[in-house]
Design a protein around this motif. Structure first.
Motif, PDB file in Angstrom:
ATOM      1  N   ALA A   1      23.264  82.368  18.402  1.00 16.84           N
ATOM      2  CA  ALA A   1      24.233  81.877  17.429  1.00 16.84           C
ATOM      3  C   ALA A   1      23.999  80.398  17.137  1.00 16.84           C
ATOM      4  N   GLN A   2      23.643  79.629  18.153  1.00 15.55           N
ATOM      5  CA  GLN A   2      23.364  78.214  17.954  1.00 15.55           C
ATOM      6  C   GLN A   2      22.221  78.017  16.959  1.00 15.55           C
ATOM      7  N   VAL A   3      21.140  78.757  17.177  1.00 15.40           N
ATOM      8  CA  VAL A   3      19.976  78.625  16.312  1.00 15.40           C
ATOM      9  C   VAL A   3      20.307  79.078  14.892  1.00 15.40           C
ATOM     10  N   ALA A   4      20.944  80.241  14.777  1.00 22.33           N
ATOM     11  CA  ALA A   4      21.247  80.789  13.451  1.00 22.33           C
ATOM     12  C   ALA A   4      22.177  79.868  12.670  1.00 22.33           C
ATOM     13  N   LEU A   5      23.198  79.346  13.330  1.00 20.10           N
ATOM     14  CA  LEU A   5      24.163  78.489  12.646  1.00 20.10           C
ATOM     15  C   LEU A   5      23.507  77.201  12.169  1.00 20.10           C
ATOM     16  N   THR A   6      22.652  76.640  12.979  1.00 21.08           N
ATOM     17  CA  THR A   6      22.002  75.392  12.591  1.00 21.08           C
ATOM     18  C   THR A   6      21.028  75.617  11.440  1.00 21.08           C
ATOM     19  N   LEU A   7      20.308  76.736  11.463  1.00 18.00           N
ATOM     20  CA  LEU A   7      19.423  77.046  10.346  1.00 18.00           C
ATOM     21  C   LEU A   7      20.215  77.194   9.050  1.00 18.00           C
ATOM     22  N   ARG A   8      21.392  77.786   9.168  1.00 18.62           N
ATOM     23  CA  ARG A   8      22.231  77.989   7.978  1.00 18.62           C
ATOM     24  C   ARG A   8      22.729  76.643   7.442  1.00 18.62           C
ATOM     25  N   LEU A   9      23.155  75.768   8.348  1.00 19.74           N
ATOM     26  CA  LEU A   9      23.765  74.512   7.924  1.00 19.74           C
ATOM     27  C   LEU A   9      22.731  73.456   7.557  1.00 19.74           C
ATOM     28  N   LEU A  10      21.717  73.333   8.374  1.00 19.64           N
ATOM     29  CA  LEU A  10      20.775  72.230   8.175  1.00 19.64           C
ATOM     30  C   LEU A  10      19.708  72.576   7.149  1.00 19.64           C
ATOM     31  N   GLY A  11      19.182  73.802   7.231  1.00 17.53           N
ATOM     32  CA  GLY A  11      18.098  74.170   6.329  1.00 17.53           C
ATOM     33  C   GLY A  11      18.567  74.809   5.049  1.00 17.53           C
ATOM     34  N   GLY A  12      19.856  75.178   4.984  1.00 15.82           N
ATOM     35  CA  GLY A  12      20.340  75.874   3.801  1.00 15.82           C
ATOM     36  C   GLY A  12      19.730  77.242   3.645  1.00 15.82           C
ATOM     37  N   LEU A  13      19.228  77.826   4.741  1.00 15.23           N
ATOM     38  CA  LEU A  13      18.610  79.142   4.674  1.00 15.23           C
ATOM     39  C   LEU A  13      19.666  80.203   4.416  1.00 15.23           C
ATOM     40  N   SER A  14      19.303  81.213   3.652  1.00 18.32           N
ATOM     41  CA  SER A  14      20.213  82.321   3.402  1.00 18.32           C
ATOM     42  C   SER A  14      20.320  83.187   4.643  1.00 18.32           C
ATOM     43  N   THR A  15      21.336  84.036   4.651  1.00 15.34           N
ATOM     44  CA  THR A  15      21.499  84.964   5.777  1.00 15.34           C
ATOM     45  C   THR A  15      20.279  85.866   5.900  1.00 15.34           C
ATOM     46  N   ALA A  16      19.727  86.297   4.757  1.00 13.70           N
ATOM     47  CA  ALA A  16      18.545  87.165   4.788  1.00 13.70           C
ATOM     48  C   ALA A  16      17.348  86.447   5.408  1.00 13.70           C
ATOM     49  N   GLN A  17      17.157  85.179   5.079  1.00 11.90           N
ATOM     50  CA  GLN A  17      16.035  84.429   5.639  1.00 11.90           C
ATOM     51  C   GLN A  17      16.180  84.247   7.142  1.00 11.90           C
ATOM     52  N   ILE A  18      17.393  83.960   7.590  1.00 12.64           N
ATOM     53  CA  ILE A  18      17.613  83.783   9.031  1.00 12.64           C
ATOM     54  C   ILE A  18      17.423  85.112   9.751  1.00 12.64           C
ATOM     55  N   ALA A  19      17.906  86.197   9.154  1.00 11.82           N
ATOM     56  CA  ALA A  19      17.724  87.518   9.761  1.00 11.82           C
ATOM     57  C   ALA A  19      16.243  87.835   9.910  1.00 11.82           C
ATOM     58  N   HIS A  20      15.441  87.453   8.917  1.00 16.94           N
ATOM     59  CA  HIS A  20      13.997  87.682   8.997  1.00 16.94           C
ATOM     60  C   HIS A  20      13.387  86.900  10.152  1.00 16.94           C
ATOM     61  N   ALA A  21      13.847  85.664  10.339  1.00 14.43           N
ATOM     62  CA  ALA A  21      13.320  84.843  11.429  1.00 14.43           C
ATOM     63  C   ALA A  21      13.634  85.454  12.788  1.00 14.43           C
ATOM     64  N   PHE A  22      14.783  86.139  12.895  1.00 16.89           N
ATOM     65  CA  PHE A  22      15.203  86.754  14.150  1.00 16.89           C
ATOM     66  C   PHE A  22      14.759  88.209  14.265  1.00 16.89           C
ATOM     67  N   LEU A  23      14.170  88.747  13.201  1.00 16.51           N
ATOM     68  CA  LEU A  23      13.736  90.143  13.175  1.00 16.51           C
ATOM     69  C   LEU A  23      14.907  91.095  13.411  1.00 16.51           C
ATOM     70  N   VAL A  24      16.049  90.807  12.768  1.00 16.51           N
ATOM     71  CA  VAL A  24      17.221  91.673  12.864  1.00 16.51           C
ATOM     72  C   VAL A  24      17.694  91.988  11.445  1.00 16.51           C
ATOM     73  N   PRO A  25      18.492  93.047  11.264  1.00 17.47           N
ATOM     74  CA  PRO A  25      19.022  93.354   9.931  1.00 17.47           C
ATOM     75  C   PRO A  25      19.916  92.232   9.418  1.00 17.47           C
ATOM     76  N   GLU A  26      19.986  92.124   8.094  1.00 22.73           N
ATOM     77  CA  GLU A  26      20.796  91.065   7.481  1.00 22.73           C
ATOM     78  C   GLU A  26      22.267  91.208   7.854  1.00 22.73           C
ATOM     79  N   SER A  27      22.758  92.447   7.920  1.00 24.44           N
ATOM     80  CA  SER A  27      24.167  92.654   8.265  1.00 24.44           C
ATOM     81  C   SER A  27      24.475  92.166   9.674  1.00 24.44           C
ATOM     82  N   THR A  28      23.527  92.363  10.587  1.00 21.77           N
ATOM     83  CA  THR A  28      23.707  91.884  11.958  1.00 21.77           C
ATOM     84  C   THR A  28      23.812  90.369  11.996  1.00 21.77           C
ATOM     85  N   MET A  29      22.936  89.702  11.226  1.00 19.07           N
ATOM     86  CA  MET A  29      22.959  88.240  11.210  1.00 19.07           C
ATOM     87  C   MET A  29      24.226  87.722  10.558  1.00 19.07           C
TER      88      MET A  29
END
Length: 419
Positions: free
Chosen positions: A134-162
């Motif tokens: 959650a720490q990594v995902a939240l920071t990617l969302r806030l700092l990088g402006g990455l979409s939920t889909a992009q973060i889900a791809h980085a974690f190799l999980v479905p977008e709904s899970t992220m």
């Protein structure tokens, strides 16, 4: 006064978003102390920019305009909420008046070892009350402006899970009243592992964008390296900080040769090594040697050493693949995982051939990872198993959201048909 530039395109607004979103959120979090309000205000400011800039032109300082507009929107929102809660506000003031004089005094200023807003935001998002993911995902969302889909791809999980993970993280912050503040200097090492992971994921998104019609996002890559340098200044005695910086520098050094003049992807083996940034290569090698002298190996240092072997070879044929396999063996022992094993298999293919490498790859559970299928496709092609290779190329192309990668994979698939 400088007049705004007319006919600003939507692409220009998107460029400013990519370059300035993280900075704007970080500044607003520091000013407002509320992450949700800050993020919503910055997003509202960019929506306003999309409406106004194409017609009126971009302001002289686009980043300043975004921050100012977001700040004003946030203040308006807070005022509206305060108006709805005047009774509570009056009660609060009465409580303050009835409390002892020292109770209303502000706390003493905290000595802040982190001087950069964006780096401060990373450290504060990496609060131990949140799970590492959650720490990594939240920071990617806030700092990088990455979409939920992009973060889900980085974690190799479905977008709904992220999406659920991000909602839970923000909910926990609000419910637990987790403060967005810089930790004391003694606490910084405890948060270092997640902070390094965040910076590296930002760099990876910059090196190969999850989606879009360009291979890379140079702004994110540059931001990750900038943060890496700040971390190295902040914590010069942490070898993994230096390892991450060296890794990013050595990978970034190859960027000028990763695409041809038409923007098409060029494989490492086919790159013109004369175009590599030799200044970054030299700096990366120097840091790797510094890490080796400390003899405290960690995952980022080992990955940096692997990149040092690649960048030390004058030609692709000169690459010491046996040494790379040994380094991957060490890395796999430290951080076992399927992605590391996949990268190791690529090196094994150069030492022992595609057959043994394919046996290793087929044992990995990475069906959602497009590079897994891309590696399989290449190994199957080298083994002459054309029909299977074609299916693997198709699967890899379907899984990637990056147009440049997809075109490269489709060219590989078409080459099979051409014999």
């Amino acid at each position: 006064m400088t007049r705004p530039r007319p006919d600003t395109s939507v692409d220009e607004v998107e460029r400013v978003f990519r370059a300035e979103y993280g900075r704007a959120v970080a500044v607003l979090v520091r000013v407002l102390g509320d992450i949700t309000v800050a993020e919503d205000a910055v997003q509202d400011a960019f929506v306003t920019a999309l409406r106004q800039w194409p017609e009126n032109g971009a302001p002289p300082s686009p980043a300043g305009w975004i921050i100012t507009t977001a700040r004003n929107r946030a203040i308006d929102r807070l005022r509206r909420e305060a108006a709805r809660n005047r009774a509570t506000d009056r009660l609060h003031r009465e409580n303050l008046r009835s409390a002892p004089p020292h109770a209303a005094e502000p706390p003493p200023a905290e000595e802040d070892p982190v001087r950069d807003d964006r780096l401060r935001l990373i450290f504060t998002c990496c609060h131990p009350a949140l799970s590492p993911a959650a720490q990594v995902a939240l920071t990617l969302r806030l700092l990088g402006g990455l979409s939920t889909a992009q973060i889900a791809h980085a974690f190799l999980v479905p977008e709904s899970t992220m999406a659920q993970r991000l909602v839970r993280a923000k909910g926990k912050i609000q419910a637990a009243r987790i403060p967005y503040r810089v930790p004391a200097e003694a606490e910084l090492p405890d948060r270092l592992r997640t902070v390094l992971a965040v910076v590296y994921l930002i760099f990876n998104e910059g090196y190969t964008a999850t989606s879009g019609d360009r291979l890379a996002r140079e702004d994110l890559g540059a931001e990750a390296i900038r943060l890496g340098r700040l971390l190295a200044e902040l914590m010069p005695d942490e070898p993994e900080v230096l390892g991450l910086l060296a890794l990013m520098l050595l990978v970034e050094a190859r960027r000028p040769s990763r695409t041809d003049p038409h923007g098409a992807l060029v494989r490492l083996a086919d790159q013109d090594r004369r175009r590599w940034n030799r200044q970054l290569v030299a700096e990366g090698h120097r840091i790797v040697r510094q890490c080796l002298r400390r003899d405290r190996p960690g995952p980022y240092q080992l990955q940096a050493a692997i990149q040092a072997v690649h960048t030390d070879a004058r030609t692709a044929a000169d690459t010491d693949w046996a040494q790379i396999v040994r380094l991957y063996d060490h890395l796999l022992a430290l951080v076992p995982g399927p992605v590391v094993a996949l990268n190791r298999a690529v090196a094994v293919a150069e030492v022992d051939g595609p057959g043994p490498a394919l046996a290793l790859v087929d044992g990995l559970a990475l069906d959602r990872y497009h590079l897994f299928h891309a590696v399989r496709a290449d190994l199957l092609r080298r083994l002459g198993r054309t029909a299977e290779a074609a299916r693997a190329y198709d699967t890899a192309a379907d899984l990637t959201g990056n147009t440049v990668e997809r075109d490269f994979l489709r060219r590989g698939r078409a080459a099979l048909a051409d014999g």
